[in-house]
Design a protein around this motif. Sequence first.
Motif, PDB file in Angstrom:
ATOM      1  N   ILE A   1      58.712   8.655  14.584  1.00  0.00           N
ATOM      2  CA  ILE A   1      57.837   9.518  15.394  1.00  0.00           C
ATOM      3  C   ILE A   1      56.986  10.194  14.468  1.00  0.00           C
TER       4      ILE A   1
ATOM      5  N   LYS B   1      55.617   6.818  20.055  1.00  0.00           N
ATOM      6  CA  LYS B   1      56.536   5.548  20.116  1.00  0.00           C
ATOM      7  C   LYS B   1      57.206   5.495  18.524  1.00  0.00           C
TER       8      LYS B   1
ATOM      9  N   ASP C   1      63.788   9.717  23.535  1.00  0.00           N
ATOM     10  CA  ASP C   1      62.825   9.247  24.489  1.00  0.00           C
ATOM     11  C   ASP C   1      62.675  10.786  24.687  1.00  0.00           C
TER      12      ASP C   1
ATOM     13  N   VAL D   1      59.957  10.994  22.088  1.00  0.00           N
ATOM     14  CA  VAL D   1      58.633  10.620  22.103  1.00  0.00           C
ATOM     15  C   VAL D   1      58.130  10.647  22.931  1.00  0.00           C
ATOM     16  N   THR D   2      58.103  11.071  23.962  1.00  0.00           N
ATOM     17  CA  THR D   2      57.659  11.783  25.262  1.00  0.00           C
ATOM     18  C   THR D   2      56.328  13.485  24.532  1.00  0.00           C
TER      19      THR D   2
ATOM     20  N   ASN E   1      61.654  -0.343  20.298  1.00  0.00           N
ATOM     21  CA  ASN E   1      60.539  -0.075  21.168  1.00  0.00           C
ATOM     22  C   ASN E   1      61.282  -1.098  23.068  1.00  0.00           C
TER      23      ASN E   1
ATOM     24  N   TYR F   1      63.921   0.743  24.326  1.00  0.00           N
ATOM     25  CA  TYR F   1      63.582   2.018  25.380  1.00  0.00           C
ATOM     26  C   TYR F   1      62.367   1.396  26.910  1.00  0.00           C
ATOM     27  N   GLU F   2      61.975   0.403  26.900  1.00  0.00           N
ATOM     28  CA  GLU F   2      61.081  -0.186  28.079  1.00  0.00           C
ATOM     29  C   GLU F   2      62.236  -0.475  28.754  1.00  0.00           C
TER      30      GLU F   2
END
Length: 374
Positions: free
Chosen positions: A10, A16, A46, A49-50, A356, A359-360
């Motif tokens: 990241i 992402k 995650d 990531v956010t 990715n 995680y989606e």
Amino acid sequence: MPITSRAAVIREAPGKFEITEVQVDDPRQNEIRIKMVASGLCHSDDHVVTGDLPVAVYPVCGGHEGAGIVESVGPNTPGFAPGDKVVFSFLPACGKCRWCSSGHQNLCDLGATVLVGSRWEDPTSFRLKLEDGSPVAQFLGISTFSEYTTVSVDSAIKVADDTPLEKACLLGCAAGTGWGSAVNSGDVKPGDTVLILGVGGIGTMAVQGAAHAGAANVIVVDPVAFKREHAQELGATHAVATAEEAAELAQSFTNGQGADVSIVTTGVISGEHVAQAFAATRKAGTVVVTALGKATDVGVPISLLELTMYEKTVKGSLFGSSNPRADIPRLLELYRNGYLKLDEVITTEYSLDEINQGYEDMHAGKNIRGVIRF
């Protein structure tokens, strides 16, 4: 010589994962280099990531729930040899500090620097680097989203040669965190009524822990029907979509008193989740807070009068209040003997390039636990 590895990094948050090549250091004293076998896709990554869980250095290579095989061992590093199988503990345990010495390895003082991503003793020394020599931080000191990673022995637990690492990788976070939230932090007793908010990878393990401890009623709350059904296959006695329904159920089983233990394992926690668990818990009951949310969020809307007059306990739970050097081998034995289900928790396997997508799928409620297979 350092080796080249493909890794998921990241570069900024929010952002992402990007697959790129990194240089992985040779192991120094008290370090080992690992060829990864599998890594769980935990929600904590995650949160990085956010940006909900900020780290000190970017880029950072993610991953903290994993297992692999020792490729090389640093000089003067006893206890490990090439070919050994290891499961990572996402929290290091030095074995010497106040917390390790008093049976709280999950609170080891080495944990103070895990969000820096460097070697514990030197915040300028990094085990992973880009091709231009710039540092890549290791998430929680291990970075299991890399084909190879060099780590401190404080973060590695050697396991038996016949251990199925593609399943045992979950012992590095989900299993200990969820199971321990019920058994250690919640101290669930036979006959208890337990309420669990959120049944993804962590919550599903909490279900198993509560059932194993002898809870008479294990009530789970999740808006996703698939997760509710899956939790019932692994020990939940009742599954509902809302906290209000769960509170009514708990009261119906306890002559109006409420749950003995409530555990919050939602994907992204809010103060309202804790308040819902608090309201559903009986006098002198325990609310265990395991989930993570935005680091800057504060405040829980609970009645302070009720906190005092009903003597309720609200407590945090890090890695399920476990001692990883003892508890990871113990949980592995429970798995071998059929008491702990790992295979059934792994919903989908992904390649590193599909991270990715994994995680989606997690956000879409399609997975209990996704796993990367290297």
